[in-house]
Scaffold this motif. Structure first.
Motif, short mmCIF file in Angstrom:
data_model
loop_
_atom_site.label_atom_id
_atom_site.label_comp_id
_atom_site.label_asym_id
_atom_site.label_seq_id
_atom_site.Cartn_x
_atom_site.Cartn_y
_atom_site.Cartn_z
N THR A 25 0.84 -1.19 0.00
CA THR A 25 0.00 0.00 0.00
C THR A 25 0.88 1.24 0.00
O THR A 25 2.08 1.17 0.27
CB THR A 25 -0.96 0.02 1.21
OG1 THR A 25 -1.94 1.03 1.02
CG2 THR A 25 -0.22 0.28 2.51
N TYR A 26 0.26 2.35 -0.31
CA TYR A 26 0.91 3.66 -0.22
C TYR A 26 0.33 4.39 0.98
O TYR A 26 -0.66 3.98 1.56
CB TYR A 26 0.64 4.49 -1.49
CG TYR A 26 1.30 3.94 -2.72
CD1 TYR A 26 2.63 4.23 -3.00
CD2 TYR A 26 0.62 3.13 -3.60
CE1 TYR A 26 3.26 3.73 -4.12
CE2 TYR A 26 1.23 2.62 -4.73
CZ TYR A 26 2.55 2.93 -4.99
OH TYR A 26 3.17 2.43 -6.10
N TRP A 29 -4.31 9.07 1.28
CA TRP A 29 -4.55 10.46 0.87
C TRP A 29 -4.87 11.32 2.08
O TRP A 29 -4.54 12.50 2.13
CB TRP A 29 -5.71 10.54 -0.13
CG TRP A 29 -5.38 10.02 -1.48
CD1 TRP A 29 -5.79 8.83 -2.02
CD2 TRP A 29 -4.58 10.66 -2.47
NE1 TRP A 29 -5.28 8.70 -3.28
CE2 TRP A 29 -4.54 9.82 -3.59
CE3 TRP A 29 -3.89 11.87 -2.52
CZ2 TRP A 29 -3.83 10.14 -4.75
CZ3 TRP A 29 -3.20 12.19 -3.68
CH2 TRP A 29 -3.18 11.33 -4.77
N LEU A 72 1.07 14.93 -4.32
CA LEU A 72 1.14 13.75 -5.18
C LEU A 72 2.50 13.05 -5.05
O LEU A 72 2.58 11.83 -4.94
CB LEU A 72 0.89 14.13 -6.64
CG LEU A 72 -0.55 14.49 -7.00
CD1 LEU A 72 -0.61 15.07 -8.40
CD2 LEU A 72 -1.43 13.27 -6.88
N ARG A 75 2.83 11.35 -1.56
CA ARG A 75 2.01 10.15 -1.39
C ARG A 75 2.67 8.94 -2.04
O ARG A 75 2.65 7.85 -1.49
CB ARG A 75 0.63 10.34 -1.98
CG ARG A 75 -0.18 9.05 -1.78
CD ARG A 75 -1.58 9.14 -2.21
NE ARG A 75 -2.33 8.01 -1.71
CZ ARG A 75 -2.58 6.92 -2.43
NH1 ARG A 75 -2.11 6.80 -3.65
NH2 ARG A 75 -3.30 5.94 -1.92
N TYR A 76 3.22 9.12 -3.20
CA TYR A 76 3.81 7.99 -3.91
C TYR A 76 5.30 7.81 -3.64
O TYR A 76 5.95 6.98 -4.27
CB TYR A 76 3.53 8.11 -5.41
CG TYR A 76 2.08 7.89 -5.72
CD1 TYR A 76 1.51 6.63 -5.58
CD2 TYR A 76 1.26 8.95 -6.08
CE1 TYR A 76 0.17 6.43 -5.83
CE2 TYR A 76 -0.09 8.75 -6.34
CZ TYR A 76 -0.62 7.49 -6.21
OH TYR A 76 -1.95 7.28 -6.45
N TRP A 77 5.84 8.58 -2.74
CA TRP A 77 7.26 8.48 -2.40
C TRP A 77 7.56 7.15 -1.71
O TRP A 77 8.56 6.50 -1.99
CB TRP A 77 7.65 9.63 -1.49
CG TRP A 77 9.12 9.77 -1.30
CD1 TRP A 77 9.92 9.04 -0.46
CD2 TRP A 77 9.98 10.69 -1.95
NE1 TRP A 77 11.21 9.45 -0.55
CE2 TRP A 77 11.27 10.48 -1.46
CE3 TRP A 77 9.76 11.69 -2.89
CZ2 TRP A 77 12.35 11.21 -1.89
CZ3 TRP A 77 10.84 12.42 -3.31
CH2 TRP A 77 12.12 12.19 -2.82
N ARG A 79 6.34 3.26 -0.40
CA ARG A 79 5.41 2.13 -0.55
C ARG A 79 5.73 1.15 0.58
O ARG A 79 6.88 0.79 0.80
CB ARG A 79 5.59 1.47 -1.91
CG ARG A 79 4.60 0.33 -2.13
CD ARG A 79 4.64 -0.22 -3.53
NE ARG A 79 5.94 -0.83 -3.80
CZ ARG A 79 6.63 -0.62 -4.92
NH1 ARG A 79 6.16 0.18 -5.85
NH2 ARG A 79 7.79 -1.20 -5.10
N ASN A 91 11.27 3.06 -1.47
CA ASN A 91 11.08 4.28 -2.24
C ASN A 91 10.38 3.85 -3.52
O ASN A 91 10.95 3.08 -4.31
CB ASN A 91 12.43 4.93 -2.54
CG ASN A 91 12.30 6.21 -3.32
OD1 ASN A 91 11.48 6.34 -4.22
ND2 ASN A 91 13.13 7.17 -2.98
N ALA A 92 9.17 4.31 -3.74
CA ALA A 92 8.38 3.87 -4.88
C ALA A 92 8.92 4.40 -6.21
O ALA A 92 8.67 3.81 -7.25
CB ALA A 92 6.92 4.27 -4.71
N PHE A 93 9.65 5.49 -6.19
CA PHE A 93 10.19 6.05 -7.43
C PHE A 93 11.41 5.27 -7.91
O PHE A 93 11.56 5.02 -9.10
CB PHE A 93 10.55 7.52 -7.26
CG PHE A 93 9.36 8.40 -7.01
CD1 PHE A 93 8.25 8.38 -7.84
CD2 PHE A 93 9.33 9.26 -5.93
CE1 PHE A 93 7.16 9.18 -7.61
CE2 PHE A 93 8.24 10.07 -5.68
CZ PHE A 93 7.14 10.03 -6.53
#
Length: 163
Positions: A25-26, A29, A72, A75-77, A79, A91-93
């Protein structure tokens, strides 16, 4: 050129194949609700300045958009993942592992949730190692109780494979 069968090649086994991700999950929000409020206030101020024909409205509008872009990215930084062997923060990136803890080393799992987090439906799951020298936190997780149940199911399957 040699056919593929004759070449001295080896398949490189990916981490995903060795350690499949069973849950991920992330950050929720809702974790960034305060940034939404700041962005809304900046946008409203920009609109009011624009209606009054006062210079600077574009700057406030640009600031509101910039805050949303930052939300944004934040949030996606990160996981959160649970595999058959570990719980980890990535790190999701970049896919780089930030922190990990072996499932068999986890001695305690708790949920931290203040009144505002409770209203927003988010919380922090805290994992403590058996030696109590390492603590790992999944911050801003939506519905932390059900998330913890998912992770504990993965943990039970790892510790007691027959069940």
């Amino acid at each position: 050129m040699l056919p593929l069968e004759d070449r001295d090649t080896k398949m490189i086994e990916s981490d995903e194949a060795k350690e499949p991700v069973l849950w991920q999950t992330y950050v929720s929000w809702n974790q960034f609700a305060w940034l939404y409020l700041v962005s809304l206030l900046a946008a409203l101020r920009g609109v009011l300045l624009w209606q009054a024909a006062i210079p600077g409205s574009e700057l406030w509008g640009s600031g509101a958009v910039a805050i949303v872009v930052v939300v944004l990215a934040l949030r996606y930084w990160v996981r959160y993942e649970a595999t058959s062997q570990r719980v980890l923060i990535k790190n999701a990136f970049t896919g780089r592992e930030i922190q990990a803890m072996a499932i068999e080393n986890i001695s305690a799992t708790t949920i931290k949730q203040g009144p505002i987090a409770w209203l927003l439906g988010i919380g922090t799951i805290v994992f403590t190692s058996a030696q109590e020298d390492e603590v790992m936190q999944f911050r801003g997780v939506r519905d932390p109780e059900s998330t913890l149940q998912h992770i504990q199911t993965v943990r039970r399957k790892r510790i007691f494979p027959a069940s």
